[in-house]
Each structure stands twice: as C-alpha cells, then as structure tokens.
Design an enzyme around this catalytic site. Structure first.
Site, PDB file in Angstrom:
ATOM      1  N   CYS A 246     -12.937 -37.385   9.977  1.00  0.00           N
ATOM      2  CA  CYS A 246     -11.701 -36.897   9.353  1.00  0.00           C
ATOM      3  C   CYS A 246     -10.464 -37.361  10.142  1.00  0.00           C
ATOM      4  O   CYS A 246     -10.134 -38.533  10.110  1.00  0.00           O
ATOM      5  CB  CYS A 246     -11.752 -35.383   9.186  1.00  0.00           C
ATOM      6  SG  CYS A 246     -10.569 -34.768   7.964  1.00  0.00           S
ATOM      7  N   HIS A 331     -16.616 -34.958   5.722  1.00  0.00           N
ATOM      8  CA  HIS A 331     -17.271 -34.110   6.723  1.00  0.00           C
ATOM      9  C   HIS A 331     -18.791 -34.162   6.573  1.00  0.00           C
ATOM     10  O   HIS A 331     -19.346 -33.482   5.698  1.00  0.00           O
ATOM     11  CB  HIS A 331     -16.787 -32.664   6.595  1.00  0.00           C
ATOM     12  CG  HIS A 331     -15.423 -32.439   7.139  1.00  0.00           C
ATOM     13  ND1 HIS A 331     -15.200 -31.968   8.412  1.00  0.00           N
ATOM     14  CD2 HIS A 331     -14.197 -32.663   6.608  1.00  0.00           C
ATOM     15  CE1 HIS A 331     -13.899 -31.890   8.634  1.00  0.00           C
ATOM     16  NE2 HIS A 331     -13.265 -32.307   7.555  1.00  0.00           N
ATOM     17  N   GLU A 333     -20.961 -32.798   8.376  1.00  0.00           N
ATOM     18  CA  GLU A 333     -21.544 -31.498   8.708  1.00  0.00           C
ATOM     19  C   GLU A 333     -21.337 -30.488   7.584  1.00  0.00           C
ATOM     20  O   GLU A 333     -21.877 -29.368   7.638  1.00  0.00           O
ATOM     21  CB  GLU A 333     -20.931 -30.963  10.008  1.00  0.00           C
ATOM     22  CG  GLU A 333     -19.628 -30.218   9.870  1.00  0.00           C
ATOM     23  CD  GLU A 333     -18.431 -31.060   9.478  1.00  0.00           C
ATOM     24  OE1 GLU A 333     -17.406 -30.490   9.075  1.00  0.00           O
ATOM     25  OE2 GLU A 333     -18.516 -32.305   9.578  1.00  0.00           O
TER      26      GLU A 333
END
Length: 363
Positions: A246, A331, A333
């Site tokens: 990001c 992202h 995750e």
C-alpha cells in the site's frame, strides 16, 4: 442527539449522533465492504478521515477483542445509514457505540449513504465535519474549504520506538508507516523474527539489526509527505530483499524515480479485482488508498508493472528489474477481505531464502 454532517461544498445532511458527542472534521471517504467495520475503523490508514460505510446496517455483530488492526483507532468519524445499539454475536464484548464513545470518535446515523457515495464518486473526496445541529453550516463549509490538508498522519500513527516480536525464522524489519496488525500476524504465522521500527528509521539503523529482509507497511496520507522514509527505501534497494504494501508500494515507486498522484475518490473496499500481468490471474483484493503510482512515470525507472486494477487500469503491483524488491498497492493480509493474495508473504520469504543462499555461496 441531533447531528449534522456539513461538507465543504455546502451540503448539509441531518442525522442521529452516536459514539462521542464531539465535533470532528476530516476528509470524507467511503468503504464498500459488507463486513469488517471493526477492522476498517481501526485501520491506521484512515487517520484524519471520516469514513462512510456503504453497507446499510453497521454494528449488528458488535465489537470483539480480536479483530482490531490497531489498539488506537485513528479515524476522525464514522457515517452509517443505520447503526445497531444492541448487537448479538457470541464473540461480541461491546457495541460499536460504546467503542466510539470510549475512543472519543463521533458517529452519525440516518444519513443517505447512497446519495453521499454518488456525490463523492462524481465530485471526488470532500472535507466534512460532524457537529451539532443546528449550527451555521455556511460558515462551517467556508472553514472546511479554507483548511490546509493534513501532512503528519504517518507520524501520528507510527510506533514511536522499535520493538521485537521473536521468531525462529528470517529476521524482518517491519517499517511502521501505520501498520495493520494483520501484516504483523502474517509474518508471525511464517515464524519470522520481526523488529517493528518507526517510519523515520534510517537504513543504517535497519542494517545494524542484521535483517534478512524489510517490509514497508501501509499508512495514511500522501506518500510525498514522508521523504525520510523514501530516502530509507532508496538506500535499502539492492542491499536487502524489500516488500512494500500500500503506502510502502508508493514509497518504493518514489524511491525509484516514479511519481504518484491523488485518485478522485480512492479505492476502499474488500472486493477489488486485480490482474497479474504475467499469468492473467485475477485476485479479489482488499484495498484502502487515496493515491496511486503514475503508470507513465515508470518508463524512466528500473521498476516494471506486475499488477493492474481491472476496474480502472491503475498500478497495483511493481517489481525491480535488477534487485530483490517488489510491492503491491492492495492488502495481501486482507483484514477484512479475501485472502487470494496471501501467497505474496510466502514469495517474500522465498526471496529472503534465495538471497541467503547466494550470500553463503559467495562466502
């Protein structure tokens, strides 16, 4: 309690307040996720922003101890169509209202979020203020238009001193620009030995930690507002395997000579399709960013495009042509969102393993 949301263009939306009874200003943005409001409001990348959730009912499963992405939520305020004050879920420990009240964050419900989303999509993000109703909305709108943009969000949310999370695997320096805990958890699950360091940590200080790799985290605001992190990333390229997520992706681009610019209304949600150029594979990804790497600016750098957004063609992934460095705008995750791209953490581990093998051969 009667509240109003005043926008810089003069729009006034009336609603019912919840959470803290305090006035608060910020950039109004929207997130399209259907679930995950706890992770969204605790994501440090929303520092200084008033977040509007497009899903119509928020708060029905409450707040629990496990789903925070930070201990200190940094959002300025929350806008919803309908809020649930009496949630029901086996993990629920308190309501959304109780959390916002404890963290001094105002919320406003009863707002036409569909209309507001369409306004932001048409005109771009707008500054706004949640405050008591009635107040002089014209004066508030004028004050919002005259306000200067925030430039210190990363320093607000970054850790102030390094800390160590021991593990048996590769040692990773995690540069905290506003790190989501999901990133740290993804490294812990892979047994990494993690040292979390502040955003303004120098490359020399990182080298002294004896790291096998560096991960530069997500974070809020304009990437050009953290030149010290850009300089650190520039010094790390070619010296140690590097992974940017990001904001970390944008910082890798700036450190390599590319440029960035602000999107009209940003990408914020958990269902954004991204295409991997080498394979054509489509991943559904979680995203939260208001800036993007300028695609044309990559031509004069050593970076190559690896991923692009299916919806608008913006840059979603980069890798260095000669060195062990890569990044993604989304992202991997998730938290909340799909885990299609979690394999990127494994790729980072493999990159560190390969570098270690080469170093042993040279010795």
């Amino acid at each position: 309690m009667n509240k109003q949301l005043v926008l810089e263009d003069g729009t006034v939306l009336k609603g019912e307040g919840f959470g803290a009874d305090v006035p608060m200003s910020g950039e109004v943005v929207f997130n399209t996720g259907m679930t995950g409001y706890q992770e969204i409001l605790s994501d440090p990348s929303y520092c200084g922003q008033i977040v509007m959730l497009t899903y119509p009912l928020i708060g029905n499963y409450g707040i629990n101890r496990d789903d925070f992405e930070s201990l200190l939520p940094a959002i300025a305020g929350l806008i919803v169509r309908e809020v649930e004050f009496e949630p029901s879920h086996w993990r629920e420990q308190e309501s959304l209202h109780e959390l916002l009240l404890a963290k001094n964050i105002p919320g406003i419900a009863g707002v036409d979020t569909r209309m507001l989303t369409r306004k932001i999509r048409a005109h771009g993000t707008l500054r706004g203020r949640i405050c008591e109703a009635p107040l002089d909305s014209e004066a508030i709108a004028a004050e919002l238009r005259a306000g200067a943009p925030l430039t210190d969000q990363v320093s607000r949310v970054s850790v102030k001193a390094p800390y160590h999370v021991p593990g048996k695997g590769k040692r990773v320096a995690l540069v905290d620009c506003g790190m989501k805990h999901g990133i740290l958890q993804s490294l812990i699950e892979r047994e990494c030995d993690v040292v979390v360091v502040p955003y303004n940590t120098s490359a020399e200080e990182i080298f002294r930690l004896g790291v096998d790799g560096v991960l530069v985290s997500n974070g809020p605001g304009n990437p050009v507002d953290v030149p010290e992190t850009v300089e650190t990333v520039r010094a790390l390229i070619g010296e140690v395997p590097l992974f940017g997520i990001c904001l970390g992706h944008q910082l890798l681009a700036l450190a390599s000579g590319a440029t960035t610019s602000k999107l009209k209304f940003g990408h914020r949600g958990s269902n954004h399709p991204v295409r991997e150029l080498d394979t054509g594979r489509i991943d559904i990804t979680a995203q939260n960013h208001g800036y993007t790497v300028d695609r044309d600016s990559l031509k004069s750098t050593q970076l190559e495009l690896t991923h692009e957004a299916v919806n608008d063609g913006t840059v979603e992934g980069l890798r260095h042509k000669e060195e062990q460095a890569f990044s993604v705008q989304y992202h991997p995750e998730a938290s909340p969102g799909p885990h299609d791209a979690s394999r990127l953490f494994d790729l980072f581990i493999e990159m560190m393993d390969e570098t270690s093998k080469k170093q042993r051969v040279l010795v």
